[in-house]
Design an enzyme around this catalytic site. Structure first.
Site, PDB file in Angstrom:
ATOM      1  N   HIS A   2       7.740  -1.829   4.074  1.00  0.00           N
ATOM      2  CA  HIS A   2       8.724  -1.665   2.999  1.00  0.00           C
ATOM      3  C   HIS A   2       9.432  -0.321   3.098  1.00  0.00           C
ATOM      4  O   HIS A   2      10.667  -0.248   3.050  1.00  0.00           O
ATOM      5  CB  HIS A   2       8.014  -1.800   1.647  1.00  0.00           C
ATOM      6  CG  HIS A   2       8.903  -1.607   0.461  1.00  0.00           C
ATOM      7  ND1 HIS A   2       9.463  -2.656  -0.233  1.00  0.00           N
ATOM      8  CD2 HIS A   2       9.331  -0.476  -0.160  1.00  0.00           C
ATOM      9  CE1 HIS A   2      10.203  -2.184  -1.230  1.00  0.00           C
ATOM     10  NE2 HIS A   2      10.121  -0.858  -1.201  1.00  0.00           N
ATOM     11  N   GLU A   3       8.674   0.740   3.245  1.00  0.00           N
ATOM     12  CA  GLU A   3       9.272   2.076   3.261  1.00  0.00           C
ATOM     13  C   GLU A   3      10.108   2.322   4.516  1.00  0.00           C
ATOM     14  O   GLU A   3      11.203   2.894   4.449  1.00  0.00           O
ATOM     15  CB  GLU A   3       8.181   3.140   3.124  1.00  0.00           C
ATOM     16  CG  GLU A   3       7.443   3.096   1.792  1.00  0.00           C
ATOM     17  CD  GLU A   3       8.375   3.158   0.599  1.00  0.00           C
ATOM     18  OE1 GLU A   3       9.400   3.859   0.656  1.00  0.00           O
ATOM     19  OE2 GLU A   3       8.087   2.492  -0.410  1.00  0.00           O
ATOM     20  N   HIS A  10      13.573   0.882   4.264  1.00  0.00           N
ATOM     21  CA  HIS A  10      14.574   1.688   3.549  1.00  0.00           C
ATOM     22  C   HIS A  10      15.359   2.551   4.534  1.00  0.00           C
ATOM     23  O   HIS A  10      16.583   2.681   4.435  1.00  0.00           O
ATOM     24  CB  HIS A  10      13.902   2.595   2.512  1.00  0.00           C
ATOM     25  CG  HIS A  10      13.574   1.908   1.218  1.00  0.00           C
ATOM     26  ND1 HIS A  10      14.495   1.201   0.486  1.00  0.00           N
ATOM     27  CD2 HIS A  10      12.405   1.850   0.525  1.00  0.00           C
ATOM     28  CE1 HIS A  10      13.919   0.731  -0.616  1.00  0.00           C
ATOM     29  NE2 HIS A  10      12.649   1.105  -0.611  1.00  0.00           N
ATOM     30  N   GLU A  16      15.686  -2.322  -3.021  1.00  0.00           N
ATOM     31  CA  GLU A  16      14.246  -2.577  -3.031  1.00  0.00           C
ATOM     32  C   GLU A  16      13.947  -4.016  -2.597  1.00  0.00           C
ATOM     33  O   GLU A  16      12.999  -4.268  -1.846  1.00  0.00           O
ATOM     34  CB  GLU A  16      13.665  -2.321  -4.428  1.00  0.00           C
ATOM     35  CG  GLU A  16      13.709  -0.874  -4.875  1.00  0.00           C
ATOM     36  CD  GLU A  16      12.807   0.040  -4.064  1.00  0.00           C
ATOM     37  OE1 GLU A  16      12.019  -0.466  -3.228  1.00  0.00           O
ATOM     38  OE2 GLU A  16      12.882   1.261  -4.259  1.00  0.00           O
TER      39      GLU A  16
END
Length: 268
Positions: free
Chosen positions: A136-137, A140, A196
């Site tokens: 997820h990070e 980004h 997100e």
């Protein structure tokens, strides 16, 4: 009415010259800022953050963060190479560090500068859970969400001056530091819910490409939600989609993620 019209025309012009498409999700976004400058400033802020915190090294958990992070990094590099876009990652200088903190948090700055806080490890439980967080990070950063947020701030603050190239270095630096606060405050950086959601989808695919089971995502997010029940919501979740929407979206993305997982040698 005339002002609104002009602003609308400016937005159209900006979109025409700076629209970037994510090769994994297909989402398009406005990215005006110079990536080279973003990476330079991100590296500086990352060093500042590490110098102000307690970096954990040599422990089993620290090694896990590095190992899982490197597998996701390698999966991303293989994918971008397979679609002829290795140049997108050419200036990345990846780092994965574990920081001592009770916060349930993790983040990745542009250029692959990653921090995981010890407080979130009990919620991850295992490597699959940690891969959900790191996928997820990292997403980004790969999706250019930092550039997108900076671009949105630049347009909001300076409008048409951007088209004329009249933004000064000090103005640019001011915008960057609003998006990525100095030092420990970098943990408070926030993305929009659309970003997100994209990081959820992209991260699910990346962890799967790296050989981690994407079916771990829903239990992880349920644990994160439970960890915030009856207490102040962790910063990590403050701008995330609501739990029902997140779970629904992950279920929609799971079949494709499982294909990537199977291709990476995973057992269904």
């Amino acid at each position: 009415m005339k002002v609104t019209h002009l602003l609308g025309m400016g937005a159209i012009a900006l979109s025409a010259v700076a629209c970037t498409t994510n090769p994994i999700t297909g989402r398009s976004s406005l990215q005006l800022a110079n990536n080279s400058e973003i990476l330079t400033m991100s590296s500086q802020e990352y060093k500042t953050t590490l110098s102000k915190g307690k970096v954990i090294t040599g422990t089993a958990d620290a090694k896990r963060v590095v190992n899982v992070g490197n597998r996701i990094k390698s999966a991303a590099e293989r994918y971008y190479q397979s679609i002829g876009r290795s140049a997108d990652l050419a200036n990345y200088s990846w780092e994965f560090n574990l920081l001592q903190s009770s916060e349930l948090n993790a983040w990745c700055m542009p250029g692959g500068k990653v921090a995981v806080y010890t407080g979130i490890l009990p919620v991850t439980k295992d490597d699959n859970g940690l891969a959900v967080v790191l996928g997820h990070e990292v997403s980004h950063a790969l999706a250019g969400h930092g550039n997108e947020r900076i671009s949105q701030a630049m347009v909001a603050q300076y409008g048409g001056a951007i088209l004329g190239g009249t933004i000064s270095n000090s103005q640019w630096a001011s915008v960057f530091q609003k998006v990525y606060p100095i030092g420990s405050q970098v943990a408070l950086l926030k993305y929009g819910r659309g970003q997100e959601s994209e990081a959820d989808e992209m991260g699910l695919y990346l962890m799967s490409m790296a050989g981690y089971d994407p079916r771990a995502a829903i239990p992880f997010w349920n644990r994160m939600e439970a960890a915030s029940t009856g207490a102040r919501q962790p910063e990590f979740l403050s701008t995330h989609p609501n739990p029902e929407t997140r779970i629904s979206d992950i279920n929609k993305d799971l079949p494709k993620a499982l294909e990537y997982y199977k291709a990476a040698g995973g057992k269904l």
